[in-house]
Design a protein around this motif. Sequence first.
Motif, PDB file in Angstrom:
ATOM      1  N   ARG A  42       1.210  -1.294   0.020  1.00 38.83           N
ATOM      2  CA  ARG A  42      -0.033  -0.363  -0.439  1.00 38.83           C
ATOM      3  C   ARG A  42       1.020   1.530   0.329  1.00 38.83           C
ATOM      4  NH1 ARG A  42      -2.906   0.464   4.873  1.00 38.83           N
ATOM      5  NH2 ARG A  42      -1.166  -0.472   6.125  1.00 38.83           N
ATOM      6  N   HIS A  43       2.203   0.656   0.281  1.00 40.72           N
ATOM      7  CA  HIS A  43       2.567   2.166   0.175  1.00 40.72           C
ATOM      8  C   HIS A  43       4.118   2.032  -0.493  1.00 40.72           C
ATOM      9  CE1 HIS A  43       1.432   2.844   4.521  1.00 40.72           C
ATOM     10  NE2 HIS A  43       1.302   0.952   4.948  1.00 40.72           N
ATOM     11  N   ALA A  44       3.789   1.429  -2.245  1.00 45.20           N
ATOM     12  CA  ALA A  44       4.544   1.832  -3.065  1.00 45.20           C
ATOM     13  C   ALA A  44       5.327   2.370  -3.341  1.00 45.20           C
ATOM     14  CB  ALA A  44       3.963   1.301  -4.068  1.00 45.20           C
ATOM     15  N   LEU A  45       4.566   3.985  -3.335  1.00 48.25           N
ATOM     16  CA  LEU A  45       4.770   5.101  -3.660  1.00 48.25           C
ATOM     17  C   LEU A  45       5.699   6.115  -2.892  1.00 48.25           C
ATOM     18  CD1 LEU A  45       4.712   7.659  -5.861  1.00 48.25           C
ATOM     19  CD2 LEU A  45       2.910   8.458  -5.039  1.00 48.25           C
ATOM     20  N   ALA A  46       5.583   5.732  -1.339  1.00 46.93           N
ATOM     21  CA  ALA A  46       6.605   6.312  -0.577  1.00 46.93           C
ATOM     22  C   ALA A  46       8.124   5.418  -0.461  1.00 46.93           C
ATOM     23  CB  ALA A  46       5.629   6.053   1.230  1.00 46.93           C
ATOM     24  N   TRP A  47       7.873   4.417  -0.329  1.00 48.82           N
ATOM     25  CA  TRP A  47       8.862   3.674  -0.382  1.00 48.82           C
ATOM     26  C   TRP A  47      10.256   4.096  -2.333  1.00 48.82           C
ATOM     27  CZ3 TRP A  47      11.703   1.428   2.379  1.00 48.82           C
ATOM     28  CH2 TRP A  47      10.575   0.704   3.620  1.00 48.82           C
ATOM     29  N   ALA A  48       9.132   4.540  -3.145  1.00 50.76           N
ATOM     30  CA  ALA A  48       9.505   4.717  -3.953  1.00 50.76           C
ATOM     31  C   ALA A  48      10.571   5.755  -4.263  1.00 50.76           C
ATOM     32  CB  ALA A  48       9.395   5.115  -5.474  1.00 50.76           C
ATOM     33  N   LEU A  49       9.516   7.025  -3.432  1.00 47.06           N
ATOM     34  CA  LEU A  49      10.061   8.643  -3.021  1.00 47.06           C
ATOM     35  C   LEU A  49      10.983   8.824  -1.756  1.00 47.06           C
ATOM     36  CD1 LEU A  49       6.900  10.799  -2.915  1.00 47.06           C
ATOM     37  CD2 LEU A  49       8.793  10.831  -4.283  1.00 47.06           C
ATOM     38  N   GLY A  50      10.772   7.514  -0.861  1.00 47.68           N
ATOM     39  CA  GLY A  50      12.161   7.514   0.372  1.00 47.68           C
ATOM     40  C   GLY A  50      13.832   7.215  -1.046  1.00 47.68           C
ATOM     41  N   ALA A  51      13.723   5.963  -1.760  1.00 43.02           N
ATOM     42  CA  ALA A  51      14.667   5.222  -2.402  1.00 43.02           C
ATOM     43  C   ALA A  51      15.236   6.731  -2.460  1.00 43.02           C
ATOM     44  CB  ALA A  51      13.790   4.274  -3.617  1.00 43.02           C
ATOM     45  N   PHE A  53      14.663  10.066  -2.561  1.00 42.82           N
ATOM     46  CA  PHE A  53      15.298  11.312  -1.494  1.00 42.82           C
ATOM     47  C   PHE A  53      16.274  10.513  -0.273  1.00 42.82           C
ATOM     48  CE2 PHE A  53      11.905  13.516  -3.421  1.00 42.82           C
ATOM     49  CZ  PHE A  53      12.253  14.388  -3.934  1.00 42.82           C
ATOM     50  N   GLY A  54      16.216   9.521  -0.188  1.00 38.14           N
ATOM     51  CA  GLY A  54      16.633   8.496   1.083  1.00 38.14           C
ATOM     52  C   GLY A  54      17.998   8.058   0.155  1.00 38.14           C
ATOM     53  N   ASN A  55      18.436   7.403  -0.070  1.00 36.97           N
ATOM     54  CA  ASN A  55      19.167   7.036  -1.521  1.00 36.97           C
ATOM     55  C   ASN A  55      19.846   6.003  -0.435  1.00 36.97           C
ATOM     56  OD1 ASN A  55      19.737   9.262  -3.483  1.00 36.97           O
ATOM     57  ND2 ASN A  55      20.756  10.235  -2.359  1.00 36.97           N
ATOM     58  N   LEU A  56      20.912   5.370  -0.796  1.00 39.85           N
ATOM     59  CA  LEU A  56      21.365   4.926  -0.109  1.00 39.85           C
ATOM     60  C   LEU A  56      20.476   3.413   1.566  1.00 39.85           C
ATOM     61  CD1 LEU A  56      23.061   1.647  -0.937  1.00 39.85           C
ATOM     62  CD2 LEU A  56      25.259   2.958   0.612  1.00 39.85           C
ATOM     63  N   VAL A  57      20.129   4.369   2.392  1.00 38.78           N
ATOM     64  CA  VAL A  57      20.186   3.960   3.687  1.00 38.78           C
ATOM     65  C   VAL A  57      18.575   3.100   3.367  1.00 38.78           C
ATOM     66  CG1 VAL A  57      19.164   4.717   5.543  1.00 38.78           C
ATOM     67  CG2 VAL A  57      20.862   5.057   5.295  1.00 38.78           C
ATOM     68  N   VAL A  58      17.579   3.733   2.645  1.00 38.49           N
ATOM     69  CA  VAL A  58      16.390   3.283   2.138  1.00 38.49           C
ATOM     70  C   VAL A  58      16.681   2.257   1.011  1.00 38.49           C
ATOM     71  CG1 VAL A  58      14.600   4.226   1.161  1.00 38.49           C
ATOM     72  CG2 VAL A  58      15.258   5.567   3.014  1.00 38.49           C
ATOM     73  N   TRP A  59      17.311   2.413   0.358  1.00 39.38           N
ATOM     74  CA  TRP A  59      17.782   1.463  -0.535  1.00 39.38           C
ATOM     75  C   TRP A  59      17.476   0.313  -0.242  1.00 39.38           C
ATOM     76  CZ3 TRP A  59      21.247   3.575  -4.683  1.00 39.38           C
ATOM     77  CH2 TRP A  59      20.676   4.698  -4.994  1.00 39.38           C
ATOM     78  N   VAL A  60      19.024  -0.409   0.794  1.00 40.52           N
ATOM     79  CA  VAL A  60      18.802  -0.699   1.675  1.00 40.52           C
ATOM     80  C   VAL A  60      17.818  -1.299   2.814  1.00 40.52           C
ATOM     81  CG1 VAL A  60      20.807  -1.578   3.368  1.00 40.52           C
ATOM     82  CG2 VAL A  60      21.878  -0.532   1.398  1.00 40.52           C
ATOM     83  N   LEU A  61      17.555  -0.473   3.361  1.00 43.78           N
ATOM     84  CA  LEU A  61      15.962  -1.257   3.896  1.00 43.78           C
ATOM     85  C   LEU A  61      15.187  -1.351   4.032  1.00 43.78           C
ATOM     86  CD1 LEU A  61      14.463  -0.630   7.266  1.00 43.78           C
ATOM     87  CD2 LEU A  61      14.239   2.030   6.228  1.00 43.78           C
ATOM     88  N   TYR A  62      14.757  -1.370   2.138  1.00 47.24           N
ATOM     89  CA  TYR A  62      13.659  -2.008   1.504  1.00 47.24           C
ATOM     90  C   TYR A  62      13.899  -3.644   0.635  1.00 47.24           C
ATOM     91  CZ  TYR A  62      10.595  -2.823  -1.792  1.00 47.24           C
ATOM     92  OH  TYR A  62       9.587  -3.318  -2.751  1.00 47.24           O
ATOM     93  N   TYR A  63      15.253  -3.670   0.657  1.00 45.26           N
ATOM     94  CA  TYR A  63      15.507  -4.808   0.237  1.00 45.26           C
ATOM     95  C   TYR A  63      15.562  -5.692   1.450  1.00 45.26           C
ATOM     96  CZ  TYR A  63      15.423  -3.525  -4.726  1.00 45.26           C
ATOM     97  OH  TYR A  63      15.668  -3.256  -5.762  1.00 45.26           O
ATOM     98  N   VAL A  64      16.126  -4.739   2.414  1.00 43.05           N
ATOM     99  CA  VAL A  64      16.004  -6.092   3.567  1.00 43.05           C
ATOM    100  C   VAL A  64      14.867  -6.174   4.645  1.00 43.05           C
ATOM    101  CG1 VAL A  64      16.795  -5.992   6.371  1.00 43.05           C
ATOM    102  CG2 VAL A  64      18.236  -5.319   4.659  1.00 43.05           C
ATOM    103  N   VAL A  65      13.257  -5.222   4.237  1.00 45.52           N
ATOM    104  CA  VAL A  65      12.065  -5.420   4.891  1.00 45.52           C
ATOM    105  C   VAL A  65      11.360  -6.076   3.412  1.00 45.52           C
ATOM    106  CG1 VAL A  65      12.568  -4.685   6.337  1.00 45.52           C
ATOM    107  CG2 VAL A  65      11.987  -2.974   4.607  1.00 45.52           C
ATOM    108  N   ARG A  66      11.706  -6.062   2.335  1.00 46.03           N
ATOM    109  CA  ARG A  66      10.511  -5.904   1.162  1.00 46.03           C
ATOM    110  C   ARG A  66      10.037  -7.551   1.501  1.00 46.03           C
ATOM    111  NH1 ARG A  66      13.253  -7.500  -4.425  1.00 46.03           N
ATOM    112  NH2 ARG A  66      13.970 -10.142  -3.652  1.00 46.03           N
ATOM    113  N   ASP A  67      10.716  -8.644   1.841  1.00 43.54           N
ATOM    114  CA  ASP A  67       9.831  -9.413   1.924  1.00 43.54           C
ATOM    115  C   ASP A  67       8.335  -9.467   2.989  1.00 43.54           C
ATOM    116  OD1 ASP A  67      11.220 -11.267   0.404  1.00 43.54           O
ATOM    117  OD2 ASP A  67      12.453 -11.971   1.789  1.00 43.54           O
ATOM    118  N   GLU A  68       8.519  -8.189   3.766  1.00 42.06           N
ATOM    119  CA  GLU A  68       7.165  -8.609   5.299  1.00 42.06           C
ATOM    120  C   GLU A  68       6.171  -7.014   4.167  1.00 42.06           C
ATOM    121  OE1 GLU A  68      10.457  -8.708   6.590  1.00 42.06           O
ATOM    122  OE2 GLU A  68      10.050 -10.591   6.393  1.00 42.06           O
ATOM    123  N   VAL A  69       6.850  -5.757   3.099  1.00 41.50           N
ATOM    124  CA  VAL A  69       6.319  -5.119   2.328  1.00 41.50           C
ATOM    125  C   VAL A  69       4.632  -5.009   2.216  1.00 41.50           C
ATOM    126  CG1 VAL A  69       6.411  -3.856   0.902  1.00 41.50           C
ATOM    127  CG2 VAL A  69       8.420  -3.799   1.879  1.00 41.50           C
ATOM    128  N   GLY A  70       4.730  -6.686   1.428  1.00 42.43           N
ATOM    129  CA  GLY A  70       3.244  -6.523   0.601  1.00 42.43           C
ATOM    130  C   GLY A  70       2.657  -7.572   1.520  1.00 42.43           C
TER     131      GLY A  70
END
Length: 71
Positions: A42-51, A53-70
Amino acid sequence: MTLIALPLAAVGAGSLLPLLLLVVQLAIAYLVYRDAKRRHSRHALAWALGAFFGNLVVWVLYYVVRDEVGR
């Protein structure tokens, strides 16, 4: 009149690196958005905006928690 060799930055080549970095950021933000949508987040746009503007920190965070995202 003699020609003087100018450094590459003086003729515009220095503006290619920021443009290339912007394109890479946009591409990664798009990939994060597409992956989050595919996982029915439900937060795909927020993840994309975070990726974007947040750069590497959000990229790594997303790929760590992406199994729980959906879920």
